[in-house]
Design an enzyme around this catalytic site. Structure first.
Site, PDB file in Angstrom:
ATOM      1  N   GLU B  65       0.817  -1.222   0.000  1.00  0.00           N
ATOM      2  CA  GLU B  65       0.000   0.000   0.000  1.00  0.00           C
ATOM      3  C   GLU B  65       0.850   1.270   0.000  1.00  0.00           C
ATOM      4  OE1 GLU B  65      -0.864  -2.728   1.583  1.00  0.00           O
ATOM      5  OE2 GLU B  65      -2.878  -3.133   0.835  1.00  0.00           O
ATOM      6  N   ASP B  90      -9.593   0.184   5.671  1.00  0.00           N
ATOM      7  CA  ASP B  90      -8.787  -0.276   6.807  1.00  0.00           C
ATOM      8  C   ASP B  90      -7.311  -0.394   6.448  1.00  0.00           C
ATOM      9  OD1 ASP B  90     -11.229  -1.808   8.549  1.00  0.00           O
ATOM     10  OD2 ASP B  90     -11.497  -1.669   6.402  1.00  0.00           O
ATOM     11  N   HIS B 134     -11.783  -4.934   8.836  1.00  0.00           N
ATOM     12  CA  HIS B 134     -12.200  -4.829   7.441  1.00  0.00           C
ATOM     13  C   HIS B 134     -13.530  -4.103   7.297  1.00  0.00           C
ATOM     14  CE1 HIS B 134      -9.047  -7.685   6.323  1.00  0.00           C
ATOM     15  NE2 HIS B 134      -9.383  -7.583   5.061  1.00  0.00           N
TER      16      HIS B 134
HETATM   17  C1  TPP Z   1      -2.350  -4.776   3.839  1.00  0.00           C
HETATM   18  C2  TPP Z   1      -3.422  -5.554   3.157  1.00  0.00           C
HETATM   19  N1  TPP Z   1      -3.584  -5.399   1.839  1.00  0.00           N
HETATM   20  C3  TPP Z   1      -4.522  -6.108   1.194  1.00  0.00           C
HETATM   21  C4  TPP Z   1      -5.332  -6.986   1.867  1.00  0.00           C
HETATM   22  C5  TPP Z   1      -6.410  -7.760   1.137  1.00  0.00           C
HETATM   23  N2  TPP Z   1      -5.981  -9.137   1.052  1.00  0.00           N
HETATM   24  C6  TPP Z   1      -6.341 -10.032   1.978  1.00  0.00           C
HETATM   25  S1  TPP Z   1      -5.554 -11.480   1.790  1.00  0.00           S
HETATM   26  C7  TPP Z   1      -4.755 -10.913   0.397  1.00  0.00           C
HETATM   27  C8  TPP Z   1      -3.798 -11.779  -0.310  1.00  0.00           C
HETATM   28  C9  TPP Z   1      -2.730 -12.162   0.637  1.00  0.00           C
HETATM   29  O1  TPP Z   1      -1.780 -12.908  -0.022  1.00  0.00           O
HETATM   30  P1  TPP Z   1      -0.750 -13.735   0.822  1.00  0.00           P
HETATM   31  O2  TPP Z   1      -0.028 -12.833   1.760  1.00  0.00           O
HETATM   32  O3  TPP Z   1       0.044 -14.520  -0.128  1.00  0.00           O
HETATM   33  O4  TPP Z   1      -1.657 -14.658   1.747  1.00  0.00           O
HETATM   34  P2  TPP Z   1      -2.592 -15.874   1.293  1.00  0.00           P
HETATM   35  O5  TPP Z   1      -3.929 -15.297   1.054  1.00  0.00           O
HETATM   36  O6  TPP Z   1      -1.973 -16.503   0.112  1.00  0.00           O
HETATM   37  O7  TPP Z   1      -2.610 -16.797   2.472  1.00  0.00           O
HETATM   38  C10 TPP Z   1      -5.089  -9.615   0.133  1.00  0.00           C
HETATM   39  C11 TPP Z   1      -4.557  -8.811  -0.980  1.00  0.00           C
HETATM   40  C12 TPP Z   1      -5.151  -7.080   3.267  1.00  0.00           C
HETATM   41  N3  TPP Z   1      -5.921  -7.873   4.027  1.00  0.00           N
HETATM   42  N4  TPP Z   1      -4.183  -6.374   3.884  1.00  0.00           N
END
Ligand code: TPP
Ligand code: TPP
Ligand code: MG
Ligand code: MG
Lengths: 342, 329, 342, 329
Positions: B65, B90, B134
């Site tokens: 971000e 959030d 969220h």
């Molecule tokens: C800082 C932030 N940015 C975006 C999101 C939205 N989001 C939730 S899970 C996700 C993907 C996360 O990828 P990864 O870290 O590889 O975890 P995985 O879902 O594969 O377990 C995103 C973009 C978030 N929760 N927090």
């Protein structure tokens, strides 16, 4: 031209024999199997509840395919370990010993849930007395928090280690960088456990991790980087145990990249159409459950029939958890005021 | 509110159309954010835009971000008109330093040399059982930041006109959408591009006994409340500021001067929230006309619970506005 | 055990001869010398104005000792380069061609200052028409902004490169990590120019950079890492030119660590008592000004007398800048409203 | 305000003494932040503490605001009582996600299982010619965050008692100091440790004609204004909320009920600032007693200029409060 050589330890599949030599008993292995099953069947049931029964609202990120990591880690730090979890935390919660019915009741938003129905799916792995310290639904944010928890251990001279879980996507956040650097700076007893499940939502890890491998980033913080087979619970166990030993010896943090795969979509409603054809099928061949079953049977520790019994027992437990959740009450609204401040 | 022909779109579709039309009109408009490409955005707002405009203009990013907003700022300094998406409000605090301490100060601290035609789009998810990390809505923080503009559309018509207005604005704009409105409200939206200038409130309904100033989702609750009140013989005027910064104080104050009573309603927490500013604005501008204290209808001062029945109790609805009005007439 | 080999290019001192072969003319070298002197004398005068004359308020972070970096970089990107500066930016501003009197007037808070007196010392390097895009007083925050500026160049297919300046301390910020990763992800024409001056306020770089060298961190983003002699203006020039060429060829970003030293305290009022004894003296021996003087004289390009004249001319210019600043007016308060919004 | 013996300390010394005494009393109190050790902190508030308590308890960090706050949170979960320092409030937005989306939600989202005895100390530097990125005061943002407490001491006496109260509090506390007060105000401070509980306003001066509610530096301007006003025959009551969250609404409202007039004053920008909440609180609680509109004396809605004469014009002083009061009586 200066050359910097970084050694990344790779821990491949670990045999039952080696596992036994590392201190696990046959009983441990069977208990680990049971846990794997618990995690898998729990998620299967949850998927149903969302998609076909519409009995849970909000969202859920299933841990399906990644079970070996939580189970292997939890076993390796049993008795002295803490974890910080994230949005994909059902498996972490169960692996740390939070009863399925408490996790299920949480998803249902009930008072009997692990955090009284206030957190839901993204906050189920919170139960400090079982070592589950916190679960951040904000990607990456749990990483410096894990470091800080380890600082408390070190400060008090307690024998302990903290595992900060995160996935590939989180390795691109500022919190990751600052958290790992600070942990190395203070040589904290923390393990950074990256569950590289190949995807961060629709972003492939191979693109977003611009150096190719999360573990390589350990070099940026002068800490050991390890790659382990995240679909082999014994590889996970071994890598974690080594890192925990290092931490307990006062040698500071380790970054472990567990190679695994998110067998489902990002969240329950994601059909994951962005994945290349055949990818899921390829990874299904490496599914940690059949792999471990086969190992156990081949090592003569158990039989197919016995494992089937385990699966049936666990399935029953999960069904009971659903019933428990369903029948539990929602917290009274006015009680919420009691937990805004301590 | 002139709406032209009666083509009905959802709020999400209206925003998408605004984005698409600006991208067609102006090559310097570039989108960036997490999963906005093939995935179409977490709420499918940018669906189809990758296919139409290609990956140079619809840019998926890693989960970063700080860099999303930072890179959008840098691109804006150089004359692009980036629209950065932060998936949930959030997550915006991760990048708040970039938006508030960098972008919002740039024109001023450069002595007027820089121009930052930047839009940061985000949404708040209260009402979707997404729990305390969220569901947050923090408009007041950003109202407190001179140099930044803050936009909170409530209807499809406004959403399209305001996203176009925001993109065309030469200042950093925080554009806050509301997730339950994406597919929860529909309304007439003209097909041709149109711009709603930032800083102009909209009287969503005229009335004479009480003024309800409402933000985003609460505009719809206010309109429902006004209908209820009408049945009880109370005529409520509903004002949607549409942009919180600049805030169209005049329209609000004039209305209260006419009605003598005010309820202010929004989904953020009460203490220090947008309703505090609205109340303070009304006292300053219409004190002598007020027949009753201003009532704030805002979220309780607690984090947001997951459990759907609890979240429902946590949220404010038309009935809360009706009660507030009945308490003052 | 997997081994990751990272090649870090090291660019040591560059001779006049080599510099001429890289495309610099003797006239260029003399102009670079003059710039070095301008930066040095400017800071000397500023220190006076704060400490002994108390004619400037607020704070200032002097660039003394680091001049070769700004001057070498600015020359290498002349005509097609942009920079993003930071809190220690007087040298960046002057190197990019902002007249000393505008910089000085800014420190005095006058309308004739480069940003009308609104920014002060930490915002002097802002003048887009001279390629100085922005100066962030928040450590690290300019890094992703530099990447974004480079995105605009790439998007429009313009021949150009952006240099994001920062120092060692900034390499521990989340903004650094996310900015470098995104720049690599998009292969942007940006140079991350770390002025490793050994200290971040009272924190030694050798401690806070837990991997030992900022340049090693390039490996975490799959981009080339370079170490150059930041006290040799020609080494700086060479490293920057190579990186700029790479960027112009579309090969993406480079991280360059310029090794230098902050000869003064962190800010004008810092006595820097935390530094080990003898450290300043050691580094004074590597002072970029005498080093370059000697080179120029040895190469027969100029004489000691001629250089002395240059120094006197520049000193006079700086004095004029002070006078100009002193005599300028402060902006009218009501005019501030005109620059809050565009 | 009972102050015991008349030992005079600066505001900075008072905070240092509070920190030192809590560190002596309780081993679980640990400091962390940039340059707080040998350097003594950018404002020398922690000077000498490294020498007294050693590097395990006074921990210098890299420039990593996210990790400073994040690590302090993790340590707090595990039972330490960390006091993290963020050098300028302008840098806090870098770590706001940690403080607001993590720390402030933890007790709630854990269903009451967690306890976060965390203090984040910071300061605002308005009035020091530090320009738009080193002078900001953002208290209202954090007031808008349930789960977090916000403390803004104005005197040495309060500063010591409140830092002790904040450290002993089991919740995340944002403790916002004011840099021009560090060595700009002195006052009596008892030597023994004492705790001022969070949530209790202090009547800094009693009066009957008008209530001035002022925050941090503006408390001193309010007191000067009250003296001026006294000469003109106007008796002003000056209230310092001391903690903004929890806000002692009762003390404020009772005072306005008595005086019938209110000026609210603080150093943050007007729109969406703390003075908005104070005004809204007063309207809600004392509407029927108000004889005049509430006046906000706050910073103008623009970034902060560097040039000292301009910054001086930007800032609000006793005379602005006097004018506000004269305009309403
Ligand atoms: C800082 C932030 N940015 C975006 C999101 C939205 N989001 C939730 S899970 C996700 C993907 C996360 O990828 P990864 O870290 O590889 O975890 P995985 O879902 O594969 O377990 C995103 C973009 C978030 N929760 N927090
Ligand atoms: C994010 C942030 N944290 C802290 C500061 C306060 N501060 C200003 S300069 C500085 C040291 C910076 O060190 P470095 O990046 O090495 O730059 P240098 O001063 O050596 O040029 C600090 C801590 C700041 N301006 N921004
Ligand atoms: Mg992933
Ligand atoms: Mg440095």
């Amino acid at each position: 031209m200066a050359k910097l050589e970084i050694e990344i330890e790779e821990i491949g599949e670990v045999s039952v024999q080696e596992a036994l030599s590392l201190g696990l008993t046959e009983g441990d292995l069977l208990r680990m199997y049971r846990k794997l099953v618990e995690l898998r069947l729990f998620e299967n049931r949850v998927e149903q509840l969302y998609l076909y029964e519409a009995r849970i609202q909000g969202t859920a990120h299933l841990y399906t395919g990644e079970e070996a990591i939580a189970v292997g880690v939890a076993r390796a730090i049993e008795g002295f370990g803490y974890i910080v979890s994230h949005h994909r935390g059902h498996g972490h919660a169960l692996a740390m010993g939070i009863p399925p019915k408490e996790v299920m009741a949480e998803l249902f938003g009930k008072e009997t849930g692990v955090v009284k129905g206030l957190g839901g799916s993204m906050h189920v792995a919170i139960d400090p007395k079982r070592g589950a310290l916190w679960a951040s639904a904000i990607v990456g944010s749990g990483i410096p928090i894990a470091a800080g928890a380890a600082l408390a251990l070190r400060y008090r001279g307690e024998r302990g280690v903290v595992v900060g879980f995160f996935s590939d996507g989180a390795a691109n956040t500022g919190a990751f960088h600052e958290g790992l650097n600070l942990a190395s700076f203070w040589k904290l007893p923390v393990i950074f456990a990256c569950e590289n499940n190949q995807w961060g939502m629709s972003m492939p890890a191979r693109k977003s991790i611009t150096c190719g491998r999360v573990a390589y980033r350990a070099a940026a913080y002068g800490m050991p980087g390890v790659i382990a087979d995240g679909n082999d619970v014994l590889s996970v166990y071994k890598a974690t145990k080594e890192a925990a030993d290092r931490a307990l010896r006062g040698e500071g943090p380790t970054l472990i990249e567990f190679i695994t795969y998110r067998l489902k979509g990002h969240g329950v409603y994601d059909k994951a159409t962005y994945r290349p054809k055949g990818e899921v099928e390829e990874w299904e061949k490496k599914d940690p459950l059949p792999r471990f079953e086969q190992k156990l049977i081949e090592a003569g520790i158990t039989t197919e029939d016995r494992l089937k019994e385990v699966r049936e027992e666990v399935a029953k437990e999960i069904e009971e958890a659903v019933k428990f959740a369903e029948e539990s009450e929602v917290l009274e609204f006015d009680k919420l005021w009691e937990v805004v401040y301590a | 509110m002139s709406t032209g022909e009666e083509r009905i779109l959802t709020y999400a579709e209206a925003i998408r159309e605004g984005l698409r039309q600006e991208m067609q009109r102006d090559e310097s408009v570039v989108l960036m954010g997490e999963d906005i490409g093939a995935y179409g955005g977490a709420f499918k707002v940018t669906k189809g835009l990758l296919e139409e405009f290609g990956p140079e203009r619809v840019r998926d990013t890693p989960i970063s971000e700080i860099a999303i907003v930072g890179a959008a700022i840098g691109a804006a300094i150089m004359g692009l008109r980036p629209v950065a998406e932060i998936m949930y409000m959030d997550f915006l605090p991760i990048a708040t330093e970039q938006l508030v301490i960098q972008a919002a100060k740039m024109r001023f601290s450069s002595g007027g040399k820089l121009r930052i035609p930047l839009v940061v789009r985000t949404q708040y998810s209260l009402g979707r059982a997404h729990a305390a990390q969220h569901s947050n809505f923090f408009p007041a923080w950003y109202m407190n930041v001179p140099g930044l503009k803050v936009v909170t559309p409530s209807t499809p018509y406004d959403a399209k006109g305001l996203i176009i207005g925001s993109i065309r604005d030469d200042n950093p704009v925080l554009f806050v959408e509301c997730a339950v409105l994406y597919y929860g409200v529909k309304g007439p939206v003209p097909e041709e591009p149109y711009e709603i200038p930032l800083g102009v409130a909209d009287v969503k309904r005229e009335g004479s006994d009480v003024t309800i100033v409402a933000v985003s989702r609460m505009v719809h609750e206010a309109l429902k409340a006004a209908e209820e009140l009408e049945k009880k013989g109370i005529s409520a005027e509903v004002i949607d500021p549409r942009t919180l910064n600049p805030l169209d104080r005049q329209t609000i104050v004039e209305s209260v001067k006419k009605t003598g009573r005010a309820v202010v309603a929004a989904d953020d927490c009460k203490t220090g929230g947008v309703t505090a500013e609205l109340a303070a604005t009304i006292v300053e501008g219409a004190f002598d006309y007020l027949d009753a204290p201003i009532v704030r209808v805002a979220s309780p001062d607690m984090p947001i619970p997951f459990s759907p029945p609890l979240e429902n109790r946590y949220m404010r609805w038309a009935k809360d506005i009706v009660e507030a009005v009945e308490g003052m007439v």
